[in-house]
Design a protein around this motif. Sequence first.
Motif, PDB file in Angstrom:
ATOM      1  N   GLU A 179       0.831  -1.206   0.000  1.00 17.45           N
ATOM      2  CA  GLU A 179       0.000   0.000   0.000  1.00 17.45           C
ATOM      3  C   GLU A 179       0.865   1.255   0.000  1.00 17.45           C
ATOM      4  O   GLU A 179       0.570   2.229  -0.701  1.00 17.45           O
ATOM      5  N   VAL A 180       1.931   1.245   0.790  1.00 15.71           N
ATOM      6  CA  VAL A 180       2.824   2.409   0.848  1.00 15.71           C
ATOM      7  C   VAL A 180       3.452   2.683  -0.519  1.00 15.71           C
ATOM      8  O   VAL A 180       3.582   3.836  -0.948  1.00 15.71           O
ATOM      9  N   LEU A 181       3.822   1.610  -1.214  1.00 21.88           N
ATOM     10  CA  LEU A 181       4.462   1.762  -2.518  1.00 21.88           C
ATOM     11  C   LEU A 181       3.457   1.943  -3.648  1.00 21.88           C
ATOM     12  O   LEU A 181       3.844   2.216  -4.785  1.00 21.88           O
ATOM     13  N   GLY A 182       2.179   1.750  -3.367  1.00 27.00           N
ATOM     14  CA  GLY A 182       1.163   1.905  -4.404  1.00 27.00           C
ATOM     15  C   GLY A 182       1.035   0.697  -5.311  1.00 27.00           C
ATOM     16  O   GLY A 182       0.654   0.824  -6.472  1.00 27.00           O
ATOM     17  N   LEU A 183       1.331  -0.498  -4.791  1.00 27.72           N
ATOM     18  CA  LEU A 183       1.239  -1.721  -5.570  1.00 27.72           C
ATOM     19  C   LEU A 183      -0.074  -2.435  -5.257  1.00 27.72           C
ATOM     20  O   LEU A 183      -0.531  -2.425  -4.119  1.00 27.72           O
ATOM     21  N   PRO A 184      -0.697  -3.067  -6.254  1.00 26.42           N
ATOM     22  CA  PRO A 184      -2.023  -3.669  -6.060  1.00 26.42           C
ATOM     23  C   PRO A 184      -1.995  -4.883  -5.135  1.00 26.42           C
ATOM     24  O   PRO A 184      -0.997  -5.595  -5.034  1.00 26.42           O
ATOM     25  N   ALA A 185      -3.154  -5.140  -4.502  1.00 32.10           N
ATOM     26  CA  ALA A 185      -3.264  -6.252  -3.554  1.00 32.10           C
ATOM     27  C   ALA A 185      -3.065  -7.600  -4.219  1.00 32.10           C
ATOM     28  O   ALA A 185      -2.587  -8.546  -3.583  1.00 32.10           O
ATOM     29  N   ASP A 186      -3.419  -7.713  -5.506  1.00 30.11           N
ATOM     30  CA  ASP A 186      -3.258  -9.009  -6.173  1.00 30.11           C
ATOM     31  C   ASP A 186      -1.797  -9.342  -6.467  1.00 30.11           C
ATOM     32  O   ASP A 186      -1.488 -10.408  -7.000  1.00 30.11           O
ATOM     33  N   MET A 187      -0.878  -8.434  -6.096  1.00 31.14           N
ATOM     34  CA  MET A 187       0.553  -8.673  -6.268  1.00 31.14           C
ATOM     35  C   MET A 187       1.188  -9.316  -5.029  1.00 31.14           C
ATOM     36  O   MET A 187       2.353  -9.692  -5.060  1.00 31.14           O
ATOM     37  N   HIS A 188       0.463  -9.435  -3.929  1.00 30.63           N
ATOM     38  CA  HIS A 188       1.067  -9.859  -2.659  1.00 30.63           C
ATOM     39  C   HIS A 188       1.816 -11.181  -2.775  1.00 30.63           C
ATOM     40  O   HIS A 188       2.956 -11.305  -2.315  1.00 30.63           O
TER      41      HIS A 188
END
Length: 427
Positions: A179-188
């Motif tokens: 979230e801090v980096l602005g990356l989507p949740a489906d990337m976890h």
Amino acid sequence: MFTRAWIRWLLLHGLLRSYLLWSARRGDPLGQIAFGQDRLLGSSRYIEEIRQRGRIPRMSGAWVTADHELCRLILRDRRFGVVSPNHPAMPKLLRWVLAKTDPGLPNLGEPPSMLVTDPPDHTRYRRLVRQVFSPKAIATLEERVVEVTDDLLERLESKPRPDLIGDFSAQLPVAIIAEVLGLPADMHSTLLKWGDTGAPLLERGLTWTTYRHAIEDLAEVKRYFDHHFDELTAEPGDDVLSMLVTGGELTRREQVANAALLLDAGFLTTVNMLGNGIALLTSHPEQLDLLAAQPELWPGAVEEILRYDCPVRMTGRLANCDVDIADQHIKSGSLVLLSLAGANHDPAVFPDPERFDVTRANAAEHVSFSGGIHSCLGARLARMEGAVSLRALFERYPDLRLDGPPIPYPLINLHAYRSMPAKLPAG
């Protein structure tokens, strides 16, 4: 490509691995740890071996110290630089070959990662992102950490035999840093896979197979971030990675390398700290009883976890000039190995250091987050996540027990668990 990668592995890992194997056969303690049963640089046997030889003895071709005062001093002393393939102390031929075989991948253990870069470049990189990990910024994240933790604990109820690494310790920090980096949740799950294979690159003496798998994943990391930075260049947001773009100071390679570092710095240390903490607390129920009675002790408990069982056992520095320290003359270019685990168990600073004590008044004097200009960027975030999530876990499941011994990563310098099966009675 294969030939260049193999040559690079040989120079950075293969030759050292052969040397350690040879030295193990000669009885050298560092080599024996690398190829023996006790494979941790932070093992009490290795630390005791260092202490018996003096404050900063010469061992395995390097200066080594487990002295808390000396470790703190050297970490903050600009007369020492990080160990990097680009360091002037490295042989010219080695630097030339490494430059010719450089694949341009975002390797955490190679420049332009700020982890292995000294000023002035390090100053440029850190200045762009340090505000994201400021006390004010971390305070604003605490509510979100509580929300994610509660959600993960709810999910654990449906798992008859949860893995406290894969189902909890890894999930919280990766969700927050994404979230801090602005990356989507489906990337976890992908981010966790990249961290899993990339973490060994922070070590030396890797096998060819481990190295090859890691750089294959790094190629995937590079492709993803190259594309992501193209999108941010056209339409930046208000996240950290957009700051790297709009700052206007970094090349694309510097952007990608330090994006990968921020990602791993944001969750790898925390994953390992949480896993180590769960293992320690479940094996010291009397300490859990103290925390249950006095929950205000949780921040100090996190510091004691970091002191007692630090995730990174050792780091290194190269002397930028001749240095006289602790009655030893260290020549320019010499390698100095700093046993962080040893410093954290220095009896001169931590009385009865082998005792795990969540009430220890000076536990925060540990050096688990390094020190000086290279102190861990994500330290404040890791501390906050640890205090919030571990407290919530044991308050929700006060009778939590491990279901068999946790499975460690087969690494020498990084101490962490790959898996931790558990039983969670209703709490």
